[in-house]
Design a protein around this motif. Structure first.
Motif, PDB file in Angstrom:
ATOM      1  N   TYR A 439       0.823  -1.213   0.000  1.00  0.00           N
ATOM      2  CA  TYR A 439       0.000   0.000   0.000  1.00  0.00           C
ATOM      3  C   TYR A 439       0.853   1.257   0.000  1.00  0.00           C
ATOM      4  N   ARG A 440       1.942   1.248   0.751  1.00  0.00           N
ATOM      5  CA  ARG A 440       2.766   2.459   0.873  1.00  0.00           C
ATOM      6  C   ARG A 440       3.401   2.866  -0.451  1.00  0.00           C
ATOM      7  N   LYS A 441       3.443   1.957  -1.421  1.00  0.00           N
ATOM      8  CA  LYS A 441       4.054   2.271  -2.715  1.00  0.00           C
ATOM      9  C   LYS A 441       3.011   2.500  -3.816  1.00  0.00           C
ATOM     10  N   LEU A 442       1.728   2.512  -3.436  1.00  0.00           N
ATOM     11  CA  LEU A 442       0.674   2.729  -4.429  1.00  0.00           C
ATOM     12  C   LEU A 442       0.587   4.207  -4.790  1.00  0.00           C
ATOM     13  N   SER A 443       0.141   4.464  -5.987  1.00  0.00           N
ATOM     14  CA  SER A 443      -0.127   5.848  -6.401  1.00  0.00           C
ATOM     15  C   SER A 443      -1.371   6.339  -5.684  1.00  0.00           C
ATOM     16  N   LEU A 444      -1.670   7.641  -5.828  1.00  0.00           N
ATOM     17  CA  LEU A 444      -2.844   8.209  -5.165  1.00  0.00           C
ATOM     18  C   LEU A 444      -4.115   7.513  -5.612  1.00  0.00           C
ATOM     19  N   SER A 445      -4.284   7.333  -6.910  1.00  0.00           N
ATOM     20  CA  SER A 445      -5.507   6.701  -7.427  1.00  0.00           C
ATOM     21  C   SER A 445      -5.584   5.239  -6.977  1.00  0.00           C
ATOM     22  N   GLU A 446      -4.429   4.536  -6.997  1.00  0.00           N
ATOM     23  CA  GLU A 446      -4.433   3.128  -6.540  1.00  0.00           C
ATOM     24  C   GLU A 446      -4.767   3.054  -5.060  1.00  0.00           C
ATOM     25  N   GLY A 447      -4.239   4.005  -4.288  1.00  0.00           N
ATOM     26  CA  GLY A 447      -4.519   4.026  -2.855  1.00  0.00           C
ATOM     27  C   GLY A 447      -5.991   4.250  -2.569  1.00  0.00           C
TER      28      GLY A 447
END
Length: 505
Positions: A439-447
């Motif tokens: 999760y900490r490496k997801l983009s804003l939209s992915e998050g």
């Protein structure tokens, strides 16, 4: 339980002097940056818990102007019941209202707590909130809706040998107790096995230093027995001779004593015989009368006769002893005693050989016993290791089954609940991934998409439906509509704050 927001009213809250928001099934909040979109978001969490949307402390006072009082109120519909909540701040002092009635802080917080759990509500309302929690809290929130698999369910997925062994043990002890018992036993048997190995090695080295006697031990024992009988027979003869010789010595001693007494008596008799009769009184020195002289003479004769009688008795006793001595013959047993010494030396040599043989046999027995103890200790150690390995396997399989159950809630997210250490033990952990990325490496939209899927799972499992606020929605082109009221905040360049609501048809 379904929670809906009806109307939110802000007075002097951050940038909003006076704002009223009526929510629909879908509410869209648009406007340029710094137009107060996020403040609407934060006003709701501040009202309920006095924090911002991620649970941090929040100062709600106006930013660009001054005001005496800040006030936020929210009409909430819980299932079919409405409740109007209010929180204010005036001169640094908080005020609380329940259905417009001033209330104490404790009454207000107790009501909120009775309506919904804080961590759950914030996780459902803000898709990003869950990920701000410590991983142990995240894990606990998710696992509270998943029961651990039953022992039977886990055992049937394990290798037969481990499953049957554990199944029997689990009838008496819990898994945790079994682990404590066998971990303690393993530690003890580890030490015992080292000691047992050392003892076996020491005894084996002692045995190797000895040469195994090549003897017919039964023949040696028979010979020792025969020699012992010979010694006993000769001993009987020497013992009998000894009694006779001791008697001769005794008679000779007594005869010599009587001879000495005889010679002494002869001398004493001459003295008595020549003893003069005094004719004067020894006390008054007066001459003795005839009768007194006669009595003195008679006394002397009496003493002479008594002396002779005793002398004759001594002579007769000596002759009697001499006659008895003449009947005895001194026996010389020196040859027999020498023979006994020779036999005893031979017997001792044989016994020495027997002792060496028995010592070797005893040491051999000790080596075998030590080796058996060492093997028994090793087997006990292996048994505890097997139990501990089986427990590790059980926990690994239990974790796998539980993880599969949790994973079954999700479509696009991967949930990691456990990690296996190098020693095979299972350690609790928690991490959410999407497309192989944490999760900490997801983009804003992915998050945002990850948060929405997670909050829908929490909503479904808890049975609680709340509104959901999606901030920065301009960064995501499409997403699955979440359960509950949807509040969307988007940045639109150059636009003033605009709030639009849509109701279900």
């Amino acid at each position: 339980m379904r929670i809906n927001f009806e109307t939110l009213t802000l007075q002097n809250f951050k940038s909003h002097r006076d704002l009223s928001v009526t929510f629909g099934e879908r509410t869209q909040i648009t406007g340029d940056n710094a137009k107060g979109k996020s403040s609407i978001f934060e006003a709701i969490t501040w009202l309920l818990y006095g924090v911002d949307a991620v649970g941090s402390k929040l100062d709600p006072t106006p930013i660009t102007y001054e005001a005496e009082e800040t006030l936020v109120s929210l009409l909430i519909k819980i299932d079919e019941k409405n409740v109007l909540l209010g929180r204010g701040l005036k001169k640094g002092k908080a005020t609380y209202y329940i259905n417009e009635v001033p209330s104490k802080a404790k009454e207000f917080s107790e009501l909120i707590d009775s309506l919904f759990d804080k961590e759950l509500f914030l996780s459902l309302f803000n898709p990003s909130y869950f990920f701000t929690l410590h991983w142990e809290k995240q894990r606990a929130m998710l696992l509270q809706y998943v029961s651990a698999p039953a022992n039977k369910e886990v055992l049937k997925h394990m290798p037969d040998e481990q499953a049957k062994f554990l199944e029997r043990l689990l009838k008496k002890h819990s898994l945790d107790d079994l682990e404590k018992i066998h971990r303690e036993n393993k530690n003890k048997k580890d030490k015992d096995y080292i000691a047992a190995q050392s003892r076996t090695k020491t005894l084996q080295e002692q045995l190797e230093k000895l040469e195994k006697p090549n003897l017919d031990i039964d023949s040696l024992k028979a010979e020792v027995s025969h020699i012992t009988i010979q010694i006993q027979e000769i001993g009987k003869v020497t013992e009998s001779a000894g009694e006779t010789n001791r008697k001769i010595n005794t008679l000779q001693t007594r005869i010599q004593s009587l001879l000495s007494e005889r010679d002494r008596m002869k001398k004493d008799f001459q003295i008595l015989k020549n003893e003069p009769i005094e004719d004067t009184c020894r006390v008054c020195k007066q001459p003795l009368q005839d009768e007194s002289l006669k009595a003195a003479e008679e006394d002397k004769q009496r003493r002479i006769q008594e002396f002779k009688a005793h002398y004759d008795q001594v002579v007769a006793q000596r002759k009697e002893l001499e006659a008895e001595l003449a009947q005895l013959e001194y026996i010389d047993v020196s040859e027999q005693l020498e023979k006994i010494r020779e036999l005893e030396q031979k017997r001792e040599s044989l016994l020495h050989d027997i002792r060496n043989y028995e010592q070797y046999e005893e040491l051999e027995t000790q080596v075998k016993s030590a080796a058996a103890d060492e093997n028994a200790t090793l087997q006990a150690l292996k048994a505890s290791i097997f139990v501990l390995d089986s427990i590790k396997a059980f926990r690994a399989k239990e974790a796998e089954i539980q993880a599969e159950k949790v994973q079954g809630f999700f479509e696009n997210l991967s949930i990691k609940l456990f990690e296996q250490l190098k020693n095979g033990e299972i350690k609790p952990t928690f991490e959410i991934e999407m497309d192989g990325k944490p999760y900490r490496k997801l983009s804003l939209s992915e998050g945002i998409r990850a948060g929405l899927e997670l909050r829908d799972v929490l909503s479904q499992q808890s049975g609680v439906i709340t509104p959901v606020f999606v901030d920065n929605a301009e960064s995501i082109t499409s997403f699955k509509e979440p359960v509950g009221q949807l509040i969307i905040s988007k940045v639109v360049a150059g636009q003033e704050l605009k709030i639009e609501k849509e109701d279900a048809e």
